[in-house]
Design a protein around this motif. Structure first.
Motif, PDB file in Angstrom:
ATOM      1  N   HIS A  72      -3.425   2.882   9.054  1.00  0.00           N
ATOM      2  CA  HIS A  72      -4.726   1.865   7.822  1.00  0.00           C
ATOM      3  C   HIS A  72      -3.971   0.644   7.309  1.00  0.00           C
ATOM      4  O   HIS A  72      -2.989   0.032   6.994  1.00  0.00           O
ATOM      5  CB  HIS A  72      -3.860   3.259   6.733  1.00  0.00           C
ATOM      6  CG  HIS A  72      -3.818   4.313   7.105  1.00  0.00           C
ATOM      7  ND1 HIS A  72      -5.102   4.887   6.826  1.00  0.00           N
ATOM      8  CD2 HIS A  72      -3.373   5.370   7.886  1.00  0.00           C
ATOM      9  CE1 HIS A  72      -5.081   6.434   6.759  1.00  0.00           C
ATOM     10  NE2 HIS A  72      -3.998   6.256   8.206  1.00  0.00           N
ATOM     11  N   HIS A  73      -5.736   0.616   6.504  1.00  0.00           N
ATOM     12  CA  HIS A  73      -5.775  -0.970   6.379  1.00  0.00           C
ATOM     13  C   HIS A  73      -5.953  -1.226   4.647  1.00  0.00           C
ATOM     14  O   HIS A  73      -6.684  -0.263   4.437  1.00  0.00           O
ATOM     15  CB  HIS A  73      -6.365  -1.893   6.894  1.00  0.00           C
ATOM     16  CG  HIS A  73      -6.108  -1.953   7.860  1.00  0.00           C
ATOM     17  ND1 HIS A  73      -5.832  -2.965   9.000  1.00  0.00           N
ATOM     18  CD2 HIS A  73      -6.671  -1.978   9.558  1.00  0.00           C
ATOM     19  CE1 HIS A  73      -5.579  -3.186  10.020  1.00  0.00           C
ATOM     20  NE2 HIS A  73      -6.680  -2.511  10.428  1.00  0.00           N
ATOM     21  N   ALA A  74      -4.052  -1.829   3.830  1.00  0.00           N
ATOM     22  CA  ALA A  74      -5.377  -1.607   2.123  1.00  0.00           C
ATOM     23  C   ALA A  74      -5.847  -2.256   1.813  1.00  0.00           C
ATOM     24  O   ALA A  74      -6.113  -1.580   1.127  1.00  0.00           O
ATOM     25  CB  ALA A  74      -3.624  -2.018   1.848  1.00  0.00           C
ATOM     26  N   PHE A  75      -6.927  -3.261   2.847  1.00  0.00           N
ATOM     27  CA  PHE A  75      -7.499  -3.654   1.983  1.00  0.00           C
ATOM     28  C   PHE A  75      -8.232  -4.468   3.548  1.00  0.00           C
ATOM     29  O   PHE A  75      -7.104  -5.410   4.450  1.00  0.00           O
ATOM     30  CB  PHE A  75      -7.290  -4.824   0.969  1.00  0.00           C
ATOM     31  CG  PHE A  75      -6.119  -5.865   1.326  1.00  0.00           C
ATOM     32  CD1 PHE A  75      -6.621  -7.509   2.175  1.00  0.00           C
ATOM     33  CD2 PHE A  75      -5.313  -5.573   0.598  1.00  0.00           C
ATOM     34  CE1 PHE A  75      -5.218  -7.922   2.269  1.00  0.00           C
ATOM     35  CE2 PHE A  75      -4.361  -6.331   0.709  1.00  0.00           C
ATOM     36  CZ  PHE A  75      -4.286  -7.567   1.244  1.00  0.00           C
ATOM     37  N   ALA A 127       0.833  -0.680   0.013  1.00  0.00           N
ATOM     38  CA  ALA A 127       0.124  -0.314   0.030  1.00  0.00           C
ATOM     39  C   ALA A 127       1.198   1.608   0.285  1.00  0.00           C
ATOM     40  O   ALA A 127       1.875   1.541   0.347  1.00  0.00           O
ATOM     41  CB  ALA A 127      -0.583   0.135   1.008  1.00  0.00           C
ATOM     42  N   ARG A 128       0.368   2.514  -0.558  1.00  0.00           N
ATOM     43  CA  ARG A 128       1.202   3.684  -0.537  1.00  0.00           C
ATOM     44  C   ARG A 128       1.005   4.326   1.377  1.00  0.00           C
ATOM     45  O   ARG A 128       0.547   4.166   1.914  1.00  0.00           O
ATOM     46  CB  ARG A 128      -0.168   4.811  -0.599  1.00  0.00           C
ATOM     47  CG  ARG A 128       0.396   4.417  -2.495  1.00  0.00           C
ATOM     48  CD  ARG A 128      -0.324   5.789  -3.815  1.00  0.00           C
ATOM     49  NE  ARG A 128      -1.016   5.480  -4.769  1.00  0.00           N
ATOM     50  CZ  ARG A 128      -0.842   5.910  -5.595  1.00  0.00           C
ATOM     51  NH1 ARG A 128      -0.733   6.676  -5.582  1.00  0.00           N
ATOM     52  NH2 ARG A 128      -0.618   5.364  -7.452  1.00  0.00           N
ATOM     53  N   ARG A 129       2.024   4.468   1.809  1.00  0.00           N
ATOM     54  CA  ARG A 129       2.348   5.180   2.453  1.00  0.00           C
ATOM     55  C   ARG A 129       3.024   6.509   2.399  1.00  0.00           C
ATOM     56  O   ARG A 129       3.087   7.083   3.750  1.00  0.00           O
ATOM     57  CB  ARG A 129       3.311   4.025   3.689  1.00  0.00           C
ATOM     58  CG  ARG A 129       4.661   4.133   3.185  1.00  0.00           C
ATOM     59  CD  ARG A 129       5.374   2.923   3.298  1.00  0.00           C
ATOM     60  NE  ARG A 129       5.555   3.791   4.949  1.00  0.00           N
ATOM     61  CZ  ARG A 129       6.954   4.291   5.232  1.00  0.00           C
ATOM     62  NH1 ARG A 129       7.775   4.433   4.479  1.00  0.00           N
ATOM     63  NH2 ARG A 129       6.626   4.468   6.897  1.00  0.00           N
ATOM     64  N   GLU A 130       3.934   6.822   1.739  1.00  0.00           N
ATOM     65  CA  GLU A 130       4.145   8.272   1.529  1.00  0.00           C
ATOM     66  C   GLU A 130       3.724   9.529   1.009  1.00  0.00           C
ATOM     67  O   GLU A 130       3.200   8.831   0.223  1.00  0.00           O
ATOM     68  CB  GLU A 130       5.564   8.098   0.339  1.00  0.00           C
ATOM     69  CG  GLU A 130       6.603   7.261   0.640  1.00  0.00           C
ATOM     70  CD  GLU A 130       7.405   7.807   2.289  1.00  0.00           C
ATOM     71  OE1 GLU A 130       7.519   9.367   2.335  1.00  0.00           O
ATOM     72  OE2 GLU A 130       8.369   6.616   2.776  1.00  0.00           O
ATOM     73  N   VAL A 131       3.419  11.218   1.868  1.00  0.00           N
ATOM     74  CA  VAL A 131       2.764  11.756   2.087  1.00  0.00           C
ATOM     75  C   VAL A 131       3.225  12.913   1.733  1.00  0.00           C
ATOM     76  O   VAL A 131       4.831  13.013   2.420  1.00  0.00           O
ATOM     77  CB  VAL A 131       1.418  11.663   3.578  1.00  0.00           C
ATOM     78  CG1 VAL A 131       0.217  12.725   3.119  1.00  0.00           C
ATOM     79  CG2 VAL A 131       1.028  10.622   3.477  1.00  0.00           C
ATOM     80  N   VAL A 132       2.520  14.040   0.828  1.00  0.00           N
ATOM     81  CA  VAL A 132       3.008  15.050   0.594  1.00  0.00           C
ATOM     82  C   VAL A 132       2.326  15.415   0.500  1.00  0.00           C
ATOM     83  O   VAL A 132       1.041  15.657   0.264  1.00  0.00           O
ATOM     84  CB  VAL A 132       4.083  14.875  -1.050  1.00  0.00           C
ATOM     85  CG1 VAL A 132       4.710  16.394  -1.738  1.00  0.00           C
ATOM     86  CG2 VAL A 132       5.009  13.788  -1.272  1.00  0.00           C
ATOM     87  N   PRO A 138      -2.756  -6.257   7.327  1.00  0.00           N
ATOM     88  CA  PRO A 138      -1.454  -6.090   8.715  1.00  0.00           C
ATOM     89  C   PRO A 138      -1.648  -4.760   8.223  1.00  0.00           C
ATOM     90  O   PRO A 138      -1.794  -3.536   7.139  1.00  0.00           O
ATOM     91  CB  PRO A 138      -0.332  -6.198   8.251  1.00  0.00           C
ATOM     92  CG  PRO A 138      -0.232  -6.748   6.732  1.00  0.00           C
ATOM     93  CD  PRO A 138      -0.993  -6.856   5.844  1.00  0.00           C
ATOM     94  N   PRO A 139      -1.688  -3.953   9.225  1.00  0.00           N
ATOM     95  CA  PRO A 139      -2.103  -2.093   9.705  1.00  0.00           C
ATOM     96  C   PRO A 139      -0.309  -1.543   8.973  1.00  0.00           C
ATOM     97  O   PRO A 139       0.191  -2.487   9.528  1.00  0.00           O
ATOM     98  CB  PRO A 139      -2.438  -2.341  10.692  1.00  0.00           C
ATOM     99  CG  PRO A 139      -1.588  -3.497  11.778  1.00  0.00           C
ATOM    100  CD  PRO A 139      -2.439  -4.113  10.952  1.00  0.00           C
ATOM    101  N   HIS A 140      -0.533  -0.484   9.047  1.00  0.00           N
ATOM    102  CA  HIS A 140       0.891   0.398   8.483  1.00  0.00           C
ATOM    103  C   HIS A 140       0.131   1.763   8.268  1.00  0.00           C
ATOM    104  O   HIS A 140      -0.628   1.941   8.694  1.00  0.00           O
ATOM    105  CB  HIS A 140       0.714   0.489   6.768  1.00  0.00           C
ATOM    106  CG  HIS A 140       0.242   1.085   6.018  1.00  0.00           C
ATOM    107  ND1 HIS A 140      -0.693   0.326   5.377  1.00  0.00           N
ATOM    108  CD2 HIS A 140       0.178   1.802   5.330  1.00  0.00           C
ATOM    109  CE1 HIS A 140      -1.703   0.878   4.080  1.00  0.00           C
ATOM    110  NE2 HIS A 140      -0.625   1.882   4.176  1.00  0.00           N
ATOM    111  N   ASN A 141       1.608   2.551   9.550  1.00  0.00           N
ATOM    112  CA  ASN A 141       1.635   4.317   9.520  1.00  0.00           C
ATOM    113  C   ASN A 141       1.631   4.864   7.963  1.00  0.00           C
ATOM    114  O   ASN A 141       2.518   4.040   7.146  1.00  0.00           O
ATOM    115  CB  ASN A 141       1.858   4.515  10.677  1.00  0.00           C
ATOM    116  CG  ASN A 141       1.654   3.871  12.294  1.00  0.00           C
ATOM    117  OD1 ASN A 141       0.459   3.196  11.743  1.00  0.00           O
ATOM    118  ND2 ASN A 141       2.385   3.710  12.886  1.00  0.00           N
TER     119      ASN A 141
END
Length: 459
Positions: free
Chosen positions: A197-200, A121-126, A204-207
């Motif tokens: 966050h959950h991609a689906f 999943a995407r995790r980098e925010v701009v 597993p969750p990711h920040n």
């Protein structure tokens, strides 16, 4: 005397000539024979060991064959040895050109993709703090989203929020921030970053991680004499461009420090580098933003946070569908500006203002567009690649010069005398009057101004 007698006398007269020629040939043959015998004896005696060295004759000199005429390689080598300085300059130029071509191809050919979470999943925010109407803000947000970033565009009105929604991209989202009281909006944004966050379902969750904040102040400025620029215009420009930019940066500073994100400040470079007449607002505001960026860099560097200042040249935004002034005729826009001045202002500034607009004008300042008839600027891909690199490389530069003219005009502004720059822009001494000639039916199509404008475009 009969003919037979004459023939016999002719034969007798040729006998001495034949004898002389034969004797000469015989003598030459004998000389060559004795000379060869003498050379053989001399060579034999010079190499004999039974004679003392002092008595040995020196070996006969050898007759060397003439050297062959020099070939292309030998002639080139001789020319290089005779012109060492010119050869060195040529080699340095070829080496630098080759290096730039290699670096450009390598830069364009490299794949640029944002890092993703372990589940893909995407995790980098701009965060992009710029007007959604601005062509650079729009293209930059689309490019960063395509490369794998989650892009938040700062908006302040419902209309701007709708513009962001109209892009119909899931990962380009509006971030409504009230500059007067941004606390609640920033806290909500921090909660988004820190929440798992959950991609689906079942993944597993990711920040999320804040990669950087890109600040793009409005890069369109009014032009005209200082005398005709009202204090209200100055107040609006300073509040919107300087104070608004500082307040936006200030609102995100705590979040930037927590995530060790990077700050990118984008400002125009051509007009501030030259500081030409009739562009006091742009020169003043960009100078203030540059000073603010330098001070911010000094403060954040101590905490390991990188600040990159982008000095933008001219870009071709014709395919983006930029603002309405990109499609306007420069001559009509200049005529409308001048007609709005007072009679005394036209008498003092009209001629130089129109001459400068013909030579440089808007088309050579920041944006290049084929619809305006001016020289085309650099591709926006250069800016996209530079912004991505500034967000991702290990040690980014502090100053990035991107776009057509960002380097050349900076050198001209630093080293060329102000009088030379003004002369290239068509600035001349004013003797009074002349506004009628400049604003008449053929005023903006003056042959002298049009011809000399070609020289400026070549520079």
């Amino acid at each position: 005397m009969t003919s037979d007698d004459q023939h016999f006398l002719d034969m007798l007269s040729t006998i001495p000539t034949d004898v002389k020629r034969t004797s000469l040939q015989l003598a030459d043959s004998i000389d060559r024979h004795f000379e060869s015998v003498a050379m053989m004896i001399r060579e034999t005696l010079s190499s004999s060991d039974w004679l003392p060295e002092s008595a040995r004759p020196s070996p006969p000199p050898r007759v060397l064959a003439p050297p062959p005429p020099p070939g292309y390689y030998e002639r080139m080598q001789d020319w290089v040895l005779k012109n060492k300085a010119l050869t060195t300059i040529a080699l340095i130029s070829l080496g630098a050109t080759g290096y730039l071509i290699y670096r450009r191809r390598k830069t364009y050919g490299r794949k640029r993709r944002a890092r993703r979470a372990s589940n893909g999943a995407r995790r980098e925010v701009v965060v992009i703090a710029g007007s959604p109407n601005d062509p650079i803000t729009r293209t930059l947000s689309l490019d960063l989203e395509r490369r794998g970033f989650i892009v938040y565009v700062v908006v302040s009105t419902v209309e701007e929020e709708q513009i962001v929604h109209n892009e119909s991209r899931v990962d380009i989202r509006p971030l409504n921030v009230d500059i007067i009281d941004p606390t609640s909006a920033i806290e909500h944004f921090n909660c988004i970053l820190l929440s798992p966050h959950h991609a689906f379902p079942g993944s597993p969750p990711h920040n999320l991680n804040l990669a950087g904040v890109v600040i793009i102040p409005d890069i369109t400025y009014p032009s005209g004499p200082v005398e005709t620029t009202s204090p209200a215009v100055w107040s609006d420009l300073l509040n919107a461009r300087v104070l608004g930019t500082i307040a936006t940066t200030q609102a995100f500073l705590r979040t930037i420090c927590e995530f060790k994100a990077r700050v990118l400040m984008l400002t125009p470079a051509v007009i501030p580098a030259l500081s030409p007449p009739f562009h006091a607002p742009e020169s003043t505001i960009v100078a203030a933003l540059t000073a603010f960026t330098h001070s911010l860099t000094s403060e954040l560097t101590t905490m390991g946070i990188s600040v990159a200042h982008f000095k933008l040249g001219a870009f071709d935004c014709g395919t983006v569908g930029g603002r309405h002034y990109l499609q306007q005729s420069p001559s009509r826009a200049t005529r409308a500006d001048v007609l709005a001045w007072s009679a005394t202002a036209r008498a003092a500034y009209a001629r130089n203002f129109v001459a400068q607009a013909q030579r440089a004008g808007v088309r050579g300042c920041l944006f290049g567009s084929s619809s305006m008839g001016g020289p085309r600027g650099s591709s926006l891909r250069e800016l996209h690649n530079a912004v991505f690199d500034a967000l991702t490389v290990k040690k980014p530069q502090r100053v990035w010069r991107v776009g057509s003219g960002s380097i050349v005009y900076d050198i001209v502004g630093r080293w060329a005398p102000a009088g030379v720059v003004g002369w290239m822009l068509g600035i001349r001494k004013v003797n009074g009057g002349g506004e009628e000639a400049m604003l008449g039916e053929n005023g903006l199509n003056d042959p002298e101004v049009t011809t000399q404008s070609v020289d400026w475009e070549k520079v």
